[in-house]
Design a protein around this motif. Structure first.
Motif, PDB file in Angstrom:
ATOM      1  N   PRO A 310       0.831  -1.209   0.000  1.00 16.92           N
ATOM      2  CA  PRO A 310       0.000   0.000   0.000  1.00 16.92           C
ATOM      3  C   PRO A 310       0.864   1.256   0.000  1.00 16.92           C
ATOM      4  CG  PRO A 310       0.200  -0.808   2.223  1.00 16.92           C
ATOM      5  CD  PRO A 310       0.973  -1.771   1.354  1.00 16.92           C
ATOM      6  N   PRO A 311       0.266   2.407  -0.291  1.00 17.35           N
ATOM      7  CA  PRO A 311       1.010   3.660  -0.137  1.00 17.35           C
ATOM      8  C   PRO A 311       1.272   3.931   1.342  1.00 17.35           C
ATOM      9  CG  PRO A 311      -1.289   4.092  -0.677  1.00 17.35           C
ATOM     10  CD  PRO A 311      -1.096   2.614  -0.790  1.00 17.35           C
ATOM     11  N   ILE A 312       2.532   4.087   1.688  1.00 16.65           N
ATOM     12  CA  ILE A 312       2.911   4.348   3.083  1.00 16.65           C
ATOM     13  C   ILE A 312       3.618   5.696   3.151  1.00 16.65           C
ATOM     14  CG2 ILE A 312       4.297   3.571   5.047  1.00 16.65           C
ATOM     15  CD1 ILE A 312       3.915   0.711   4.077  1.00 16.65           C
ATOM     16  N   VAL A 313       3.065   6.613   3.907  1.00 13.94           N
ATOM     17  CA  VAL A 313       3.648   7.947   4.055  1.00 13.94           C
ATOM     18  C   VAL A 313       4.855   7.848   4.986  1.00 13.94           C
ATOM     19  CG1 VAL A 313       3.251  10.308   4.838  1.00 13.94           C
ATOM     20  CG2 VAL A 313       1.410   9.038   3.681  1.00 13.94           C
ATOM     21  N   PRO A 314       6.058   8.202   4.516  1.00 13.14           N
ATOM     22  CA  PRO A 314       7.244   8.063   5.369  1.00 13.14           C
ATOM     23  C   PRO A 314       7.255   9.080   6.501  1.00 13.14           C
ATOM     24  CG  PRO A 314       7.824   9.143   3.308  1.00 13.14           C
ATOM     25  CD  PRO A 314       6.388   8.716   3.176  1.00 13.14           C
ATOM     26  N   ARG A 315       8.072   8.820   7.480  1.00 17.44           N
ATOM     27  CA  ARG A 315       8.143   9.673   8.671  1.00 17.44           C
ATOM     28  C   ARG A 315       8.464  11.127   8.310  1.00 17.44           C
ATOM     29  NH1 ARG A 315       9.052   7.131  13.646  1.00 17.44           N
ATOM     30  NH2 ARG A 315      10.482   8.778  14.274  1.00 17.44           N
ATOM     31  N   CYS A 316       9.358  11.303   7.361  1.00 13.25           N
ATOM     32  CA  CYS A 316       9.755  12.671   7.025  1.00 13.25           C
ATOM     33  C   CYS A 316       8.588  13.485   6.492  1.00 13.25           C
ATOM     34  CB  CYS A 316      10.899  12.669   6.014  1.00 13.25           C
ATOM     35  SG  CYS A 316      10.494  11.860   4.445  1.00 13.25           S
ATOM     36  N   MET A 317       7.606  12.824   5.854  1.00 15.85           N
ATOM     37  CA  MET A 317       6.501  13.552   5.265  1.00 15.85           C
ATOM     38  C   MET A 317       5.444  13.942   6.288  1.00 15.85           C
ATOM     39  SD  MET A 317       7.110  14.293   2.202  1.00 15.85           S
ATOM     40  CE  MET A 317       5.473  14.868   1.796  1.00 15.85           C
ATOM     41  N   TRP A 318       5.298  13.160   7.382  1.00 17.86           N
ATOM     42  CA  TRP A 318       4.388  13.637   8.424  1.00 17.86           C
ATOM     43  C   TRP A 318       5.145  14.417   9.494  1.00 17.86           C
ATOM     44  CZ3 TRP A 318       4.930  11.616  13.394  1.00 17.86           C
ATOM     45  CH2 TRP A 318       5.459  10.331  13.549  1.00 17.86           C
ATOM     46  N   GLN A 319       6.429  14.679   9.217  1.00 20.25           N
ATOM     47  CA  GLN A 319       7.288  15.532  10.044  1.00 20.25           C
ATOM     48  C   GLN A 319       7.458  14.959  11.458  1.00 20.25           C
ATOM     49  OE1 GLN A 319       6.648  19.943   9.183  1.00 20.25           O
ATOM     50  NE2 GLN A 319       4.764  19.109   8.313  1.00 20.25           N
ATOM     51  N   ALA A 320       7.857  13.704  11.491  1.00 19.56           N
ATOM     52  CA  ALA A 320       8.093  13.047  12.774  1.00 19.56           C
ATOM     53  C   ALA A 320       9.284  13.666  13.489  1.00 19.56           C
ATOM     54  CB  ALA A 320       8.354  11.555  12.551  1.00 19.56           C
ATOM     55  N   ALA A 321       9.206  13.721  14.799  1.00 17.27           N
ATOM     56  CA  ALA A 321      10.349  14.131  15.621  1.00 17.27           C
ATOM     57  C   ALA A 321      11.367  12.995  15.645  1.00 17.27           C
ATOM     58  CB  ALA A 321       9.887  14.467  17.033  1.00 17.27           C
ATOM     59  N   PRO A 322      12.631  13.278  15.966  1.00  8.87           N
ATOM     60  CA  PRO A 322      13.642  12.212  16.000  1.00  8.87           C
ATOM     61  C   PRO A 322      13.344  11.164  17.062  1.00  8.87           C
ATOM     62  CG  PRO A 322      14.669  14.396  15.966  1.00  8.87           C
ATOM     63  CD  PRO A 322      13.206  14.614  16.217  1.00  8.87           C
ATOM     64  N   TYR A 323      13.817   9.970  16.808  1.00  3.87           N
ATOM     65  CA  TYR A 323      13.743   8.879  17.785  1.00  3.87           C
ATOM     66  C   TYR A 323      14.606   9.246  18.989  1.00  3.87           C
ATOM     67  CZ  TYR A 323      13.531   3.974  19.320  1.00  3.87           C
ATOM     68  OH  TYR A 323      13.307   2.818  20.028  1.00  3.87           O
ATOM     69  N   ARG A 324      14.141   8.925  20.168  1.00  2.16           N
ATOM     70  CA  ARG A 324      14.897   9.199  21.384  1.00  2.16           C
ATOM     71  C   ARG A 324      15.531   7.904  21.877  1.00  2.16           C
ATOM     72  NH1 ARG A 324      10.456  13.023  24.584  1.00  2.16           N
ATOM     73  NH2 ARG A 324      10.373  14.693  23.012  1.00  2.16           N
ATOM     74  N   GLY A 325      16.824   7.898  21.936  1.00  2.00           N
ATOM     75  CA  GLY A 325      17.501   6.685  22.373  1.00  2.00           C
ATOM     76  C   GLY A 325      18.009   5.878  21.189  1.00  2.00           C
ATOM     77  N   THR A 326      18.171   4.584  21.405  1.00  2.00           N
ATOM     78  CA  THR A 326      18.692   3.688  20.372  1.00  2.00           C
ATOM     79  C   THR A 326      17.623   2.670  20.017  1.00  2.00           C
ATOM     80  OG1 THR A 326      20.918   3.906  21.275  1.00  2.00           O
ATOM     81  CG2 THR A 326      20.520   2.066  19.775  1.00  2.00           C
ATOM     82  N   PRO A 327      17.153   2.650  18.758  1.00  2.00           N
ATOM     83  CA  PRO A 327      16.104   1.703  18.384  1.00  2.00           C
ATOM     84  C   PRO A 327      16.602   0.262  18.409  1.00  2.00           C
ATOM     85  CG  PRO A 327      16.935   2.850  16.451  1.00  2.00           C
ATOM     86  CD  PRO A 327      17.571   3.513  17.635  1.00  2.00           C
ATOM     87  N   THR A 328      15.675  -0.670  18.622  1.00  2.00           N
ATOM     88  CA  THR A 328      15.990  -2.094  18.674  1.00  2.00           C
ATOM     89  C   THR A 328      15.507  -2.765  17.399  1.00  2.00           C
ATOM     90  OG1 THR A 328      15.764  -2.115  21.086  1.00  2.00           O
ATOM     91  CG2 THR A 328      15.647  -4.246  19.947  1.00  2.00           C
ATOM     92  N   LEU A 329      16.410  -3.479  16.745  1.00  2.00           N
ATOM     93  CA  LEU A 329      16.059  -4.175  15.513  1.00  2.00           C
ATOM     94  C   LEU A 329      15.156  -5.366  15.810  1.00  2.00           C
ATOM     95  CD1 LEU A 329      19.414  -4.259  13.518  1.00  2.00           C
ATOM     96  CD2 LEU A 329      17.247  -3.309  12.693  1.00  2.00           C
ATOM     97  N   LEU A 330      14.175  -5.584  14.922  1.00  2.00           N
ATOM     98  CA  LEU A 330      13.367  -6.783  14.982  1.00  2.00           C
ATOM     99  C   LEU A 330      14.077  -7.914  14.236  1.00  2.00           C
ATOM    100  CD1 LEU A 330       9.883  -5.184  14.284  1.00  2.00           C
ATOM    101  CD2 LEU A 330      10.568  -6.276  16.425  1.00  2.00           C
ATOM    102  N   ALA A 331      13.565  -9.123  14.375  1.00  2.00           N
ATOM    103  CA  ALA A 331      14.148 -10.276  13.679  1.00  2.00           C
ATOM    104  C   ALA A 331      13.067 -10.928  12.820  1.00  2.00           C
ATOM    105  CB  ALA A 331      14.709 -11.272  14.685  1.00  2.00           C
ATOM    106  N   PRO A 332      12.701 -10.307  11.692  1.00  2.00           N
ATOM    107  CA  PRO A 332      11.644 -10.853  10.842  1.00  2.00           C
ATOM    108  C   PRO A 332      12.098 -12.126  10.134  1.00  2.00           C
ATOM    109  CG  PRO A 332      12.681  -8.952   9.791  1.00  2.00           C
ATOM    110  CD  PRO A 332      13.271  -9.056  11.164  1.00  2.00           C
ATOM    111  N   PRO A 333      11.129 -12.920   9.645  1.00  2.00           N
ATOM    112  CA  PRO A 333       9.690 -12.625   9.624  1.00  2.00           C
ATOM    113  C   PRO A 333       9.041 -12.877  10.983  1.00  2.00           C
ATOM    114  CG  PRO A 333      10.102 -14.751   8.620  1.00  2.00           C
ATOM    115  CD  PRO A 333      11.453 -14.172   8.915  1.00  2.00           C
TER     116      PRO A 333
END
Length: 481
Positions: A310-333
């Motif tokens: 589907p069309p997904i609006v990226p974070r930059c386009m809804w003007q998201a604030a920066p992530y605080r801290g260090t994000p944790t990677l998922l292990a897909p699937p």
């Protein structure tokens, strides 16, 4: 005297500010306003005449386009060659000329694109070429072939000739509220022939609008600006309102295409025509077979990006604030999709601007009140025809306590205790987002859908929405010990 100079400076600053606000941006509404001014400067001009003028620079420079649309005279029919730009003259006003000159600079800036009301970026050239092809005389079959060739087949063919070019790079505007510069992201080397997402959007829109004109000629007095204003207007998906909407371009496009092999066939035809125009010798069978395989692989990626996902609006386009801290990677699937409603805001958002405001408000609440690093959800569904990127497929969210490492959290904006989200929003999550997750190996094929309340003591996702997802194919019951 000091008071006088302060007053003078204030007046000058006010004038400068007014001038800046009046300067057109690269938003579709500004392009339509400039097009309307061109129409007013040429009273009585037919849409075909204006399109001839608007597309003339591109057609003059491109033998492929000339072969389909015909050569361009120095002046289109009925033009006054001595008049200044925008007043029955042959030259376009500078703003329109820049808007229609598409190119990708080596620093990643993409020009000749505009931001539309549904939050997507569109190259204008293919849109106008599709409109002009739709007005061409001839059999419907010929019109359809010309439309495919002009809007998407040639750009796809050019990329097929020069792999490995990045397919469908996208980017962000410097300011979605006042867009003036669009820069591609996530790619290190971008050539001038890069097939960007904006070019694909323009090609889709050009095909949809062109086919509409081919089957129903514009009424007397119809204007190009009016047609574009209607198509790129407020993107509602909640009602079965008549007319085409840019927010539904993917559905419109695939209804016309029918099946991907048709587009692949047109890409190969475009490639053959391009080689003939360049007086190249006929390809040997082995090389041709390799090219066919490359085009088919390209079509597979195209279908994944613009049909399965589907069309997904990226974070930059809804003007998201920066992530605080260090994000944790998922292990897909991962094996689960957890459905939420936002409850607050309670009302569905019906436009890109409204949904983006809601996203920012939720992020502020999650970060400043809840103390989380970011907005908690992986994705958020609006009622405007789009999904919004939260933490996405890659990063662990904060949506379902105790289960954030094994599934993605998807929230519908609104309170669905007694009412359901619009059908379009439901289908985006149930069919397109989940299907995209499986196709990209983010979700396992036999994933399970749970409502938030099945795992945490909460009324989320609301009684009405919970009853709805209980009937979904992948819904699973939870046995609590």
């Amino acid at each position: 005297m000091a008071v006088y100079w302060r007053w003078t400076l204030a007046v000058l600053m006010g004038l400068a500010s007014s001038h800046m606000e009046a300067t057109p941006t690269w938003h579709m509404s500004d392009f339509i306003a400039a097009l309307e001014q061109l129409e007013l400067s040429r009273p009585g001009a037919e849409p075909s005449t204006l399109l001839h003028l608007l597309t003339r620079p591109a057609v003059q420079e491109n033998p492929f386009l000339r072969n389909i649309l015909g050569p361009r005279a120095v002046a289109p029919p009925g033009a006054n060659a001595t008049a200044p730009p925008g007043a029955n003259g042959t030259a376009l006003p500078p703003y329109l000329a820049r808007a229609l000159a598409h190119r990708v600079r080596r620093d990643g800036r993409e020009e000749g694109v505009v931001l539309t009301g549904d939050g997507t970026t569109v190259a204008l050239g293919p849109v106008l070429l599709g409109l002009e092809a739709g007005l061409l005389s001839g059999a419907p079959r010929g019109r359809a072939r010309a439309l495919f060739q002009l809007t998407l087949a040639q750009p796809l063919a050019l990329v097929a000739r020069a792999p490995p070019a990045p397919l469908f790079p996208d980017g962000c505007w410097d300011s979605p509220d006042s867009p003036r510069e669009f820069r591609l992201s996530g790619v290190s080397l971008v050539g001038p022939r890069a097939l960007t997402t904006a070019l694909v959007h323009g090609g889709m829109d050009g095909l949809v609008l062109g086919m509409t004109l081919a089957s129903a000629r514009p009424q007397a007095g119809a204007s190009l600006s009016g047609l574009l204003r209607s198509y790129y207007g407020l993107p509602l998906i909640s009602t079965g309102a008549p007319g085409l909407r840019a927010s539904q371009r993917r559905d419109h496009f695939w209804q016309l295409v029918g099946h991907p092999p048709l587009l692949a066939k047109q890409v190969l035809r475009a490639l053959d025509l391009q080689l003939r125009l360049e007086a190249r010798p006929k390809m040997k069978k082995t090389k041709r077979n390799k090219l066919v395989a490359l085009v088919n692989a390209q079509m597979k990626e195209f279908v994944l990006r613009f049909m399965d996902c589907p069309p997904i609006v990226p974070r930059c386009m809804w003007q998201a604030a920066p992530y605080r801290g260090t994000p944790t990677l998922l292990a897909p699937p991962l094996g689960f999709l957890y459905v939420h409603h936002t409850s607050t805001p309670a009302a569905p958002c019906l436009s890109f601007q409204h949904c983006a405001e809601d996203m920012r408000a939720m992020q502020r609440f999650h970060q400043d009140v809840r103390g989380w690093d970011d907005i908690g959800y992986s994705f958020v569904a609006g009622s405007d025809g789009s999904l919004y990127e939260g933490r996405g497929w890659k990063w662990q969210g904060a949506h379902t306590l105790g289960h954030n490492t094994v599934g993605y959290g998807v929230a519908f904006i609104g309170d669905y205790s007694s009412a359901l989200p619009v059908d379009g929003a439901l289908a985006l999550v149930r069919d397109r987002l989940a299907g995209c997750g499986v196709a990209t190996a983010a979700l396992v094929a036999n994933y399970t859908v749970h409502g938030h309340r099945q795992l945490v003591s909460t009324s989320c996702p609301g009684d009405a929405l919970y009853r709805e997802i209980s009937g979904w194919e992948h819904f699973g019951n939870v046995t609590r010990v």
